[in-house]
Design a protein around this motif. Structure first.
Motif, short mmCIF file in Angstrom:
data_model
loop_
_atom_site.label_atom_id
_atom_site.label_comp_id
_atom_site.label_asym_id
_atom_site.label_seq_id
_atom_site.Cartn_x
_atom_site.Cartn_y
_atom_site.Cartn_z
N ALA A 1 24.90 -22.92 -26.69
CA ALA A 1 24.77 -21.76 -27.57
C ALA A 1 23.46 -21.01 -27.38
CB ALA A 1 24.91 -22.20 -29.03
N GLY A 2 22.60 -21.50 -26.50
CA GLY A 2 21.33 -20.84 -26.25
C GLY A 2 20.29 -21.10 -27.31
N LEU A 3 20.45 -22.17 -28.09
CA LEU A 3 19.52 -22.48 -29.18
C LEU A 3 18.50 -23.55 -28.77
CD1 LEU A 3 22.09 -22.62 -32.12
CD2 LEU A 3 20.76 -20.67 -31.30
N VAL A 4 18.79 -24.28 -27.71
CA VAL A 4 17.90 -25.33 -27.20
C VAL A 4 17.79 -25.17 -25.70
CG1 VAL A 4 17.78 -27.82 -26.73
CG2 VAL A 4 18.24 -27.01 -29.05
N ASP A 5 16.60 -25.46 -25.16
CA ASP A 5 16.35 -25.32 -23.71
C ASP A 5 16.05 -26.67 -23.09
OD1 ASP A 5 16.53 -22.48 -23.84
OD2 ASP A 5 14.48 -22.42 -24.63
N LEU A 6 16.54 -26.87 -21.87
CA LEU A 6 16.15 -28.02 -21.07
C LEU A 6 14.84 -27.65 -20.38
CD1 LEU A 6 16.73 -30.79 -19.71
CD2 LEU A 6 18.01 -29.54 -17.97
N VAL A 7 13.74 -28.26 -20.81
CA VAL A 7 12.42 -27.83 -20.32
C VAL A 7 11.96 -28.63 -19.11
CG1 VAL A 7 11.69 -26.89 -22.54
CG2 VAL A 7 11.27 -29.30 -22.05
N SER A 8 12.44 -29.88 -18.97
CA SER A 8 12.08 -30.68 -17.81
C SER A 8 12.98 -31.91 -17.75
CB SER A 8 10.60 -31.11 -17.85
OG SER A 8 10.36 -31.92 -18.98
N GLU A 9 12.81 -32.68 -16.69
CA GLU A 9 13.55 -33.92 -16.52
C GLU A 9 12.60 -35.01 -16.05
OE1 GLU A 9 18.16 -32.98 -15.43
OE2 GLU A 9 16.72 -32.79 -13.81
N ARG A 10 12.98 -36.24 -16.38
CA ARG A 10 12.20 -37.37 -15.86
C ARG A 10 13.17 -38.47 -15.46
NH1 ARG A 10 9.47 -39.42 -21.57
NH2 ARG A 10 11.32 -40.50 -22.41
N LYS A 11 12.71 -39.33 -14.55
CA LYS A 11 13.54 -40.40 -14.04
C LYS A 11 13.11 -41.71 -14.68
CE LYS A 11 15.66 -41.89 -9.70
NZ LYS A 11 15.64 -41.73 -8.23
N VAL A 12 14.03 -42.35 -15.40
CA VAL A 12 13.74 -43.61 -16.07
C VAL A 12 14.73 -44.67 -15.58
CG1 VAL A 12 13.55 -44.81 -18.28
CG2 VAL A 12 12.92 -42.40 -18.12
N ARG A 13 14.21 -45.70 -14.92
CA ARG A 13 15.05 -46.77 -14.36
C ARG A 13 16.20 -46.19 -13.53
NH1 ARG A 13 13.73 -48.66 -19.47
NH2 ARG A 13 15.67 -47.85 -20.36
N GLY A 14 15.86 -45.23 -12.72
CA GLY A 14 16.83 -44.64 -11.81
C GLY A 14 17.77 -43.63 -12.43
N ILE A 15 17.60 -43.34 -13.73
CA ILE A 15 18.47 -42.39 -14.42
C ILE A 15 17.67 -41.15 -14.81
CG2 ILE A 15 19.93 -42.03 -16.45
CD1 ILE A 15 20.45 -45.02 -16.48
N HIS A 16 18.21 -39.98 -14.50
CA HIS A 16 17.55 -38.73 -14.87
C HIS A 16 17.79 -38.45 -16.35
CE1 HIS A 16 16.28 -37.38 -10.86
NE2 HIS A 16 17.41 -37.92 -10.42
N THR B 1 13.34 -36.23 -25.59
CA THR B 1 14.60 -36.63 -24.98
C THR B 1 15.60 -36.95 -26.09
OG1 THR B 1 14.07 -39.00 -24.94
CG2 THR B 1 13.33 -37.67 -23.06
N CYS B 2 16.87 -37.05 -25.69
CA CYS B 2 17.90 -37.41 -26.67
C CYS B 2 17.65 -38.80 -27.24
CB CYS B 2 19.27 -37.33 -26.03
SG CYS B 2 19.80 -35.65 -25.61
N SER B 3 17.13 -39.71 -26.42
CA SER B 3 16.84 -41.06 -26.89
C SER B 3 15.74 -41.04 -27.94
CB SER B 3 16.42 -41.96 -25.72
OG SER B 3 17.48 -42.08 -24.78
N GLU B 4 14.73 -40.22 -27.73
CA GLU B 4 13.63 -40.13 -28.71
C GLU B 4 14.12 -39.54 -30.03
OE1 GLU B 4 9.90 -39.59 -25.57
OE2 GLU B 4 10.98 -37.82 -26.32
N VAL C 1 23.06 -31.93 -28.85
CA VAL C 1 22.12 -31.18 -28.02
C VAL C 1 22.86 -30.34 -26.99
CG1 VAL C 1 20.32 -31.41 -26.25
CG2 VAL C 1 20.19 -32.77 -28.34
N LYS C 2 23.91 -30.90 -26.42
CA LYS C 2 24.69 -30.16 -25.42
C LYS C 2 25.28 -28.89 -26.03
CE LYS C 2 28.53 -30.71 -22.16
NZ LYS C 2 29.59 -31.63 -21.66
N ARG C 3 25.81 -28.99 -27.26
CA ARG C 3 26.37 -27.81 -27.93
C ARG C 3 25.28 -26.79 -28.23
NH1 ARG C 3 29.78 -29.99 -25.99
NH2 ARG C 3 31.77 -30.77 -26.78
#
Length: 202
Positions: A58-73, A33-36, A52-54
């Motif tokens: 640009a197609g250099l990084v992939d969003l592979v999954s999501e998790r919910k932490v304290r109500g935030i995805h 995650t971005c926090s890690e 990470v968003k940039r």
């Protein structure tokens, strides 16, 4: 994750060829995650997310999954490849003056963001915060530009050589040189003609 990602778009090169994003990309060799990533790099999650968003765009990084932490995805990201190759055609385009300038301005934006973050992290309650800020305007004829850049590089190299030892307090030095934006035309007309101005006010 692919072994090699072959880059053929200059937008991909512009997104990749920035020191901060290269470090982020290295951390994303494993899904994180971005926090890690921020914790590993000593940065804020917001700042890492910007990079990470940039990289995702640009197609250099992939969003592979999501998790919910304290109500935030929270997104989990991973680099798209283990290594990146620049197309020879792309390298030729980067060699053009305009492309070089755009990459340099992109680096300046990252540098200014880094300076801002460093200053914000200083302990304002410390008894001494030695610092100096200088800003000025110079005029260089086109035929003298390279000579000016050589002089600037020589001056900075002399400072780094004279004060580059391991002893003493550590200071960071950032130098930015960029074209001055055109001056905005002065507002004309009486106060009564200007939007949001009351002509009866003192």
């Amino acid at each position: 994750m692919r072994d090699v990602l072959y880059l053929e778009e200059i937008e991909q090169a512009e997104a990749l060829l920035k020191p901060q994003r290269v470090e982020v990309l290295r951390q994303l060799a494993e899904p994180r995650t971005c926090s890690e990533v921020a914790e590993r790099l000593g940065q804020t999650p917001q700042r890492v997310y910007y990079h990470v968003k940039r990289l995702v765009e640009a197609g250099l990084v992939d969003l592979v999954s999501e998790r919910k932490v304290r109500g935030i995805h929270e997104g989990i990201y991973q680099a798209g490849a283990r290594s990146y190759w620049l197309s020879p055609r792309l390298v030729g385009r980067i060699g053009l003056r305009k492309a070089r300038d755009e990459l340099s301005l992109g680096y300046l934006l990252d540098l200014m963001e880094e300076v801002q973050a460093d200053i914000a992290a200083l302990d304002r309650s410390a008894p001494e915060l030695p610092s100096v800020g200088l800003s000025g305007e110079i005029h260089v004829r086109p035929e003298k530009r390279q000579e000016f850049l050589n002089d600037l590089q020589s001056m900075l190299q002399d400072l780094f050589t004279r004060y580059g030892g391991a002893e003493g307090d550590a200071f960071k030095l950032a130098v930015a040189c960029y074209p001055k934006a055109p001056d905005q035309p002065a507002t004309t007309g009486s106060p009564a003609d200007r939007p949001g101005t009351d002509a009866n006010q003192p």
